[in-house]
Motif scaffolding. Structure first.
Motif, PDB file in Angstrom:
ATOM      1  N   UNK A   1     -41.700 -24.113 -18.807  1.00 56.65           N
ATOM      2  CA  UNK A   1     -42.444 -24.649 -19.954  1.00 56.65           C
ATOM      3  C   UNK A   1     -41.498 -24.892 -21.139  1.00 56.65           C
ATOM      4  N   UNK A   2     -40.591 -23.955 -21.383  1.00 54.10           N
ATOM      5  CA  UNK A   2     -39.626 -24.158 -22.478  1.00 54.10           C
ATOM      6  C   UNK A   2     -38.803 -25.428 -22.246  1.00 54.10           C
ATOM      7  N   UNK A   3     -38.437 -25.661 -20.971  1.00 54.96           N
ATOM      8  CA  UNK A   3     -37.632 -26.855 -20.648  1.00 54.96           C
ATOM      9  C   UNK A   3     -38.403 -28.132 -20.937  1.00 54.96           C
ATOM     10  N   UNK A   4     -39.689 -28.127 -20.598  1.00 51.77           N
ATOM     11  CA  UNK A   4     -40.508 -29.323 -20.837  1.00 51.77           C
ATOM     12  C   UNK A   4     -40.645 -29.581 -22.338  1.00 51.77           C
ATOM     13  N   UNK A   5     -40.970 -28.530 -23.108  1.00 56.03           N
ATOM     14  CA  UNK A   5     -41.123 -28.722 -24.562  1.00 56.03           C
ATOM     15  C   UNK A   5     -39.799 -29.116 -25.221  1.00 56.03           C
ATOM     16  N   UNK A   6     -38.690 -28.653 -24.630  1.00 55.77           N
ATOM     17  CA  UNK A   6     -37.380 -29.025 -25.186  1.00 55.77           C
ATOM     18  C   UNK A   6     -37.065 -30.496 -24.922  1.00 55.77           C
ATOM     19  N   UNK A   7     -37.902 -31.155 -24.114  1.00 56.45           N
ATOM     20  CA  UNK A   7     -37.740 -32.595 -23.894  1.00 56.45           C
ATOM     21  C   UNK A   7     -36.934 -32.954 -22.657  1.00 56.45           C
ATOM     22  N   UNK A   8     -36.597 -31.942 -21.850  1.00 59.79           N
ATOM     23  CA  UNK A   8     -35.837 -32.243 -20.636  1.00 59.79           C
ATOM     24  C   UNK A   8     -36.777 -32.759 -19.549  1.00 59.79           C
ATOM     25  N   UNK A   9     -36.199 -33.497 -18.602  1.00 63.88           N
ATOM     26  CA  UNK A   9     -36.977 -33.960 -17.449  1.00 63.88           C
ATOM     27  C   UNK A   9     -36.028 -34.156 -16.274  1.00 63.88           C
ATOM     28  N   UNK A  10     -36.560 -34.008 -15.064  1.00 64.33           N
ATOM     29  CA  UNK A  10     -35.681 -34.134 -13.887  1.00 64.33           C
ATOM     30  C   UNK A  10     -34.795 -32.916 -13.735  1.00 64.33           C
ATOM     31  N   UNK A  11     -35.274 -31.796 -14.249  1.00 71.04           N
ATOM     32  CA  UNK A  11     -34.480 -30.560 -14.160  1.00 71.04           C
ATOM     33  C   UNK A  11     -35.251 -29.493 -13.397  1.00 71.04           C
ATOM     34  N   UNK A  12     -34.517 -28.467 -13.024  1.00 69.68           N
ATOM     35  CA  UNK A  12     -35.147 -27.305 -12.415  1.00 69.68           C
ATOM     36  C   UNK A  12     -34.527 -26.053 -13.010  1.00 69.68           C
ATOM     37  N   UNK A  13     -35.167 -24.917 -12.752  1.00 70.88           N
ATOM     38  CA  UNK A  13     -34.726 -23.691 -13.416  1.00 70.88           C
ATOM     39  C   UNK A  13     -34.366 -22.644 -12.358  1.00 70.88           C
ATOM     40  N   UNK A  14     -33.300 -21.906 -12.613  1.00 70.70           N
ATOM     41  CA  UNK A  14     -32.900 -20.912 -11.623  1.00 70.70           C
ATOM     42  C   UNK A  14     -32.097 -19.777 -12.217  1.00 70.70           C
ATOM     43  N   UNK A  15     -31.964 -18.746 -11.393  1.00 72.47           N
ATOM     44  CA  UNK A  15     -31.225 -17.559 -11.792  1.00 72.47           C
ATOM     45  C   UNK A  15     -29.750 -17.765 -11.425  1.00 72.47           C
ATOM     46  N   UNK A  16     -28.892 -17.586 -12.421  1.00 68.33           N
ATOM     47  CA  UNK A  16     -27.471 -17.863 -12.198  1.00 68.33           C
ATOM     48  C   UNK A  16     -26.655 -16.694 -12.750  1.00 68.33           C
ATOM     49  N   UNK A  17     -26.099 -15.898 -11.860  1.00 66.44           N
ATOM     50  CA  UNK A  17     -25.338 -14.721 -12.296  1.00 66.44           C
ATOM     51  C   UNK A  17     -26.160 -13.845 -13.235  1.00 66.44           C
ATOM     52  N   UNK A  18     -27.383 -13.613 -12.873  1.00 61.65           N
ATOM     53  CA  UNK A  18     -28.371 -12.791 -13.579  1.00 61.65           C
ATOM     54  C   UNK A  18     -28.893 -13.413 -14.878  1.00 61.65           C
ATOM     55  N   UNK A  19     -28.446 -14.617 -15.206  1.00 59.67           N
ATOM     56  CA  UNK A  19     -28.997 -15.314 -16.372  1.00 59.67           C
ATOM     57  C   UNK A  19     -29.802 -16.514 -15.882  1.00 59.67           C
ATOM     58  N   UNK A  20     -30.616 -17.063 -16.757  1.00 61.36           N
ATOM     59  CA  UNK A  20     -31.472 -18.175 -16.352  1.00 61.36           C
ATOM     60  C   UNK A  20     -30.885 -19.476 -16.881  1.00 61.36           C
ATOM     61  N   UNK A  21     -30.884 -20.477 -16.012  1.00 62.81           N
ATOM     62  CA  UNK A  21     -30.218 -21.735 -16.370  1.00 62.81           C
ATOM     63  C   UNK A  21     -31.054 -22.924 -15.917  1.00 62.81           C
ATOM     64  N   UNK A  22     -30.815 -24.067 -16.601  1.00 67.97           N
ATOM     65  CA  UNK A  22     -31.407 -25.333 -16.171  1.00 67.97           C
ATOM     66  C   UNK A  22     -30.353 -26.144 -15.425  1.00 67.97           C
TER      67      UNK A  22
END
Ligand SMILES: Nc1ncnc2c1ncn2[C@@H]1O[C@H](COP(=O)(O)OP(=O)(O)OP(=O)(O)O)[C@@H](O)[C@H]1O
Ligand SMILES: O=P(O)(O)OC[C@H]1O[C@](O)(CO)[C@@H](O)[C@@H]1O
Ligand SMILES: [Mg+2]
Length: 530
Positions: free
Chosen positions: A476-497
């Motif tokens: 939801x944060x990614x959508x409100x930030x205006x991004x599109x065509x992205x996905x979200x995942x756990x990367x070295x214990x942090x969260x990334x787009x």
């Protein structure tokens, strides 16, 4: 648009294959037969890496190669944004601020802290380090190298989370959620958290699309209104509140439907196929100049999405598999010459089988799609099972569904999404084992357990529950930030787009040269079956 096509073309460019294949070929001449597995594995490491690096052949004699590589990486991992299409789209202050809910001025009733005092936002320039090991040699276990010296190159991806400026007014948002592909523990947890977070931003119009992408075209399927009240307890059971499906309409029909319904935020929960669809929907929206944010949340029990520590549902699957493995062990151990065979999911990646075997400590033979094996012959699994019966009286085999498909007859069948339908390797091992011991005149009591759908239908465990919650919020944060065509995942214990094409160019595989696979071999004590 330029950035979108760039991402798509670069994601599949095999620039490093050339370097590595050359290196592999010369290595082959020097190394003995016993090293053949290592050569094969190195090829895989570089081939995988090729998809997560640069676009054109790198000249490692160029003193600036590293800088150029990093610039290229930066541009490939740039997140498509709605301002790519609508440069004048005005950012507004975020409506997401948790501190606003807490009165801080004791003396002034109703006084709330100002937004600026809340340091809860992610800066757009915040980054997460993608690779954290500095390999001193390409020969280090599991080394993922860019150049022949395995030079350390920092690779940064975008940090996920709420931004201070948003690109949608909540009252103008109609958000939709769709779940596609097969089931996976945690789908309901993600749906729930997306709804809850959207409401915190102030969104009122939230709907679920029933039964995957099919729900966009099948007129008999009605969209489901969603609210905190509706989703409050859905995480207490497995499955998907919305239903799932494979196959369905083409991208144009889906985008037509988005337009008709006035949907401008689409949250897509699914695996690589679903994400390919999500990216195509995003591209089509750009082409039609629609202000729509399409955000993926990777759902794959197989854990086969690139660049992520793990995907939701995987942990639960490993945990749930323990019950099946333990039952197979008890059956095998309690029988005279008992052999337990357990099949787990894993279409092309053996992560569940590997981790479940490691966790149980009860598995003697773990078979995964990434590592070829023979069933018959002096080095085959059957001969090894005979040895195990002689030595310890029983044995347990854990096999991933996609393993050893070369031993089975091709079904020539495909599912509605075009995925190949596999033959049943578990049944094959069960039957061949029975036949083998009958032929050699040795008693063997073979028990086969297929818990795959029981595992997939479970509700998420606590660890996956947390993962789902954070992924849902970040979507939801990614959508409100205006991004599109992205996905979200756990990367070295942090969260990334991530831009979608970077994580789905091919399935993430178990590296047979990795420490984890070697740990599994250490635990089972199994030999090479080649
Ligand atoms: N390349 C593609 N382009 C557009 N849509 C696709 C593509 N591949 C698959 N899809 C669509 O995505 C949906 C899900 O695909 P699929 O059945 O392969 O599951 P998945 O997302 O890979 O999940 P799972 O891990 O369960 O297999 C289907 O509705 C399918 O039509
Ligand atoms: O029987 P279905 O629903 O097509 O799903 C089976 C496939 O789904 C997966 O669980 C991936 O989601 C694979 O491991 C498996 O091959
Ligand atoms: Mg898939």
């Amino acid at each position: 648009m330029a950035s979108i096509s760039h991402v798509i073309t670069t994601a599949t460019n095999p620039h490093l294959n050339l370097y590595h294949l050359t290196q592999t070929r010369s290595s082959t001449l020097r190394l003995s037969h016993s090293n053949s597995r290592r050569i094969l594995n190195n090829t895989r490491v570089f081939a995988e890496h090729a998809n997560s690096t640069s676009t054109s052949a790198i000249d490692f004699n160029d003193p600036d190669w590293k800088i150029k590589f990093q610039q290229d990486f930066e541009s490939r991992f740039r997140l498509p944004h709605i301002t790519d299409i609508f440069p004048d789209s005005p950012p507004i202050p975020s409506t997401f601020c948790l501190k606003m809910r807490t009165p801080i001025g004791k003396d002034i009733p109703g006084h709330y802290s100002l937004d600026e005092e809340w340091h809860g936002y992610i800066n757009n320039n915040d980054r997460v380090l993608l690779k954290t090991i500095n390999y001193s040699s390409p020969k280090s276990a599991g080394a993922e190298c860019i150049d022949p010296n395995c030079t350390w190159v920092e690779q940064w991806v975008h940090r996920a989370g709420p931004r201070e400026k948003i690109y949608y007014k909540p009252e103008e948002v109609k958000a939709a959620i769709v779940t596609c592909g097969g089931l996976c523990p945690g789908l309901n947890d993600v749906i729930r958290q997306i709804v809850i977070t959207l409401e915190i931003y102030g969104v009122k119009k939230i709907v679920g699309i029933p039964f995957g992408y099919r729900g966009f075209s099948d007129k008999e399927l009605i969209e489901v209104p969603l609210s905190r009240k509706v989703v409050q307890n859905i995480h207490l059971s497995g499955g998907s509140l919305l239903g799932v499906s494979r196959g369905g309409p083409g991208v144009n029909d889906i985008v037509d439907s988005l337009e008709e319904r006035g949907i401008n935020m689409l949250f897509v929960l699914g695996g690589n196929g679903t994400h390919a669809g999500a990216n195509a929907i995003h591209s089509e929206c750009c082409k039609r100049r629609l202000k729509v944010s399409v955000i993926g949340v990777p759902k794959t029990i197989d854990n086969d999405i690139l660049l992520m520590d793990k995907t939701f549902g995987f942990d639960t699957a490993v945990e749930e598999a323990q019950r099946a493995i333990n039952s197979a062990y008890i059956e095998a151990h309690s029988a005279y010459h008992g052999i337990g065979v357990v099949k787990l999911m894993g279409r092309s990646s053996g992560f569940i089988a590997m981790q479940a075997s490691l966790s149980s400590g009860q598995v003697d033979v773990c078979l995964i799609p990434e590592v070829p094996f023979n069933s018959h012959g002096p080095h085959g699994i059957l001969r090894h099972l005979q040895y195990l019966l002689e030595m310890k009286g029983s044995a347990v085999v854990c096999v991933a569904e996609g393993a050893g498909q070369n031993l089975l007859q091709n079904t020539n069948a495909k599912d509605a999404s075009g995925n190949i339908v596999f033959g049943d390797i578990g049944v094959y091992i069960q039957q061949e084992t029975k036949k083998y011991f009958k032929e050699i005149g040795v008693h063997a009591d073979v028990k086969y357990i297929d818990p795959t759908y029981m595992i997939r239908a479970c509700r998420a465990n606590a660890s996956d529950g947390i993962l789902c919650t954070v992924l849902g919020q970040n979507a939801v944060h990614g959508a409100f930030a205006g991004y599109s065509g992205i996905t979200v995942g756990l990367c070295n214990t942090h969260y990334a787009y991530f831009p979608i094409p970077e994580v789905i160019s091919h399935p993430r595989l178990v590296d047979p040269n990795s420490r984890m696979w070697h740990r599994c071999l250490t635990s089972t004590g199994q030999p090479d079956f080649i």
